[in-house]
Design an enzyme around this catalytic site. Structure first.
Site, PDB file in Angstrom:
ATOM      1  CD1 TRP A 129       0.074  -1.524   2.906  1.00  0.00           C
ATOM      2  CD2 TRP A 129       0.707   0.527   3.307  1.00  0.00           C
ATOM      3  NE1 TRP A 129       0.889  -1.478   4.279  1.00  0.00           N
ATOM      4  CE2 TRP A 129       1.308  -0.171   4.310  1.00  0.00           C
ATOM      5  CE3 TRP A 129       1.072   1.919   3.170  1.00  0.00           C
ATOM      6  CZ2 TRP A 129       2.152   0.376   5.226  1.00  0.00           C
ATOM      7  CZ3 TRP A 129       1.857   2.711   4.124  1.00  0.00           C
ATOM      8  CH2 TRP A 129       2.603   1.599   5.197  1.00  0.00           C
ATOM      9  CG  ASN A 130       5.044   1.143   0.705  1.00  0.00           C
ATOM     10  OD1 ASN A 130       4.523   0.442  -0.195  1.00  0.00           O
ATOM     11  ND2 ASN A 130       6.365   1.267   0.792  1.00  0.00           N
ATOM     12  CE  LYS A 153      -4.062  -9.624  -1.343  1.00  0.00           C
ATOM     13  NZ  LYS A 153      -4.168  -8.516  -0.465  1.00  0.00           N
ATOM     14  CB  ALA A 155      -2.091  -3.272   0.057  1.00  0.00           C
ATOM     15  CB  SER A 156      -6.972  -5.597   2.020  1.00  0.00           C
ATOM     16  OG  SER A 156      -6.763  -6.778   1.541  1.00  0.00           O
ATOM     17  CD  GLU A 227      11.507  -3.719  -2.236  1.00  0.00           C
ATOM     18  OE1 GLU A 227      11.568  -3.820  -0.782  1.00  0.00           O
ATOM     19  OE2 GLU A 227      10.643  -2.888  -2.595  1.00  0.00           O
ATOM     20  CG  LEU A 228      11.109 -10.056   0.723  1.00  0.00           C
ATOM     21  CD1 LEU A 228      11.811 -11.539   1.264  1.00  0.00           C
ATOM     22  CD2 LEU A 228       9.637 -10.062   0.601  1.00  0.00           C
ATOM     23  CB  CYS A 261      11.410  -1.055   1.214  1.00  0.00           C
ATOM     24  SG  CYS A 261       9.665  -1.960   1.151  1.00  0.00           S
ATOM     25  CD  GLU A 358      11.139  -2.402   6.320  1.00  0.00           C
ATOM     26  OE1 GLU A 358      11.346  -1.518   5.487  1.00  0.00           O
ATOM     27  OE2 GLU A 358      10.631  -3.266   6.488  1.00  0.00           O
TER      28      GLU A 358
END
Length: 453
Positions: A129-130, A153, A155-156, A227-228, A261, A358
């Site tokens: 979502w960011n 898909k 973010a909700s 990408e985590l 991130c 993080e």
């Protein structure tokens, strides 16, 4: 599926989730569309992508306000995000044919050997979502132009953005099914990824989510790009331009509410300039305007969700209890909405949350180091390895130290950023694979060897 304004707590809209029948229909459409889309000439795909850039620009204000309403991004930054998406479309519209050109290899006389780049098929994208538009466009622009089709898909908490992105491709003239949105919760992803019609997946998000997707995809022998996240160091050496390093450091830590991130999260500062740098950083943090994200003068809007802000504050609280010093900020603002102030922590103990985790919000941890060797040691003392920013007036020194930093990218005298012209991605717990540029567009193609005798 509800969209809620994090600045006010008000519900914006409610959307019906896709059921099993809807998911099956979209998978079927994706597969049938791919069989035709893969044969569309590359120049035509580039032309359609150029159209998508025009659609983004024509609707910039509407899309920007949608982002601001759904996840709290300050409106000026939201407009900049739409513009960046249009730029990415322009880039691949111009360079996709060069990136995907046949590669010729040495071969015996009378033969021709080359590598061609064929699309894989439907690609699932699980996006955060960011940066609700940019994250999706940086997936879709290269992979769809390479001849794949995409299923998003999102973010909700940003369903309106998800549907607006589907609209971009429709308005640009793409065939039905080239880009589709799945309005589903995370529990549905495993089943979609296991479907034989999905040939690859990309995810930007948390480590646990990435591991889950990687495990399922690996079991199915499907290619993934992950990408985590990161805990990026911002290294300020003794010969750095402090004015520039402060100005850029503030932006690198607080833009998008610090929810990035690749935000600068750990400030590693040489002892010779430490006190001055901290004083300047704190003054600049305190001068930022925190408030209504629809106001043009706002620098920092709300956190995207009250629960996420609570998690951030818990990290700060636990770090303070462990011995960290709060120089500014450190408490949620006493106002309506999920507002957290720009915060600076010093004397950060090893092993506390602000040191090892993080922090996804406007919280800067500052470390004092004696020399460049210690600076690199601290910079690398993280399980993440996404990006890094290194500040020194000595370019030779910078180039040497950049090779010692364990990260997917190092920016010298500049903030870490994703740019369609250069590869982007991380190592260690930050994920694997690359997005953007030539490396990105080739992640989801079959690099097929063709030998002609």
């Amino acid at each position: 599926m509800e969209a809620t304004n994090p600045a006010t707590g008000e519900q914006i809209a409610t959307y019906d989730e896709d059921d099993e029948g809807d998911i099956e229909a979209k998978l079927r459409t994706a597969q049938s569309t791919f069989e035709e889309w893969r044969d569309v000439p590359l120049r035509e795909r580039e032309r359609l992508l150029e159209n998508a850039g025009e659609v983004l620009r024509e609707n910039k204000e509407r899309y920007a306000r949608l982002m601001t309403e759904e996840m709290g991004k300050p409106i000026a930054q939201a407009r900049a995000e739409v513009e960046k998406c249009a730029w990415a479309c322009d880039h691949y519209a111009e360079y996709a044919h060069a990136y995907l050109a046949d590669e010729h290899h040495p071969s015996p006389p009378g033969t021709e050997v080359k590598t061609v780049h064929d699309p894989l098929g439907p690609v699932l994208a699980v996006m955060p979502w960011n940066y609700p538009f940019w994250q999706v466009i940086r997936f879709a622009a290269p992979y769809v132009t390479a001849g794949n089709v995409g299923l998003l898909k999102h973010a909700s908490n940003v369903p309106g953005c998800a549907l607006a992105l589907e609209e971009v491709f429709e308005e640009a003239g793409y065939p039905e099914g080239v880009f589709q949105t799945l309005l589903v919760g995370s529990s549905k992803i495993d089943g979609v990824l296991r479907d034989d019609r999905i040939r690859a997946a990309t995810l930007t998000g948390s480590g646990p989510a990435g591991r889950t997707v990687a495990e399922t995809a690996g079991n199915q022998l499907k290619k993934t790009v992950l990408e985590l996240g990161g805990s990026d160091p911002f290294v300020v050496l003794d010969d750095a331009d402090l004015e520039a390093a402060v100005e850029t450091g503030v932006t690198a830590r607080t833009q998008n509410g610090g929810q990035s991130c690749i935000a600068a999260k750990r400030f590693v500062v040489h002892t010779d300039v430490y006190d001055e740098y901290v004083d300047r950083l704190v003054d600049a943090f305190e001068a930022l305007t925190v408030g209504d994200p629809t106001a043009e003068e706002t620098d920092v809007g709300p956190q995207a969700d009250p629960d996420l802000m609570a998690e951030l504050h818990e990290q700060v609280t636990q770090s303070i209890e462990a011995g960290a010093t709060v120089v500014t900020g450190g408490e949620p603002l006493d106002r309506e909405g999920a507002f957290y102030p720009p915060t600076v922590l010093t004397d950060v103990p090893e092993g506390c949350p602000a040191d090892t985790e993080e922090t996804f919000g406007p919280v800067a941890t500052v470390y004092e180091v004696a020399d460049e060797d210690e600076a690199i040691d601290v910079a690398n003392d993280t399980r993440f390895g996404l990006g890094a920013s290194l500040w020194t007036d000595d370019r030779e020194r910078a180039q040497r130290l950049a090779r010692e930093v364990e990260a997917g990218c190092v920016y010298i005298n500049q903030m870490t950023k994703s740019d369609p012209r250069v590869p982007f991605g991380g190592i260690k717990d930050a994920g694997y694979g690359r997005e953007l540029s030539e490396a990105g567009i080739k992640e989801f193609v079959n690099r097929k060897t063709v030998w002609t005798e």
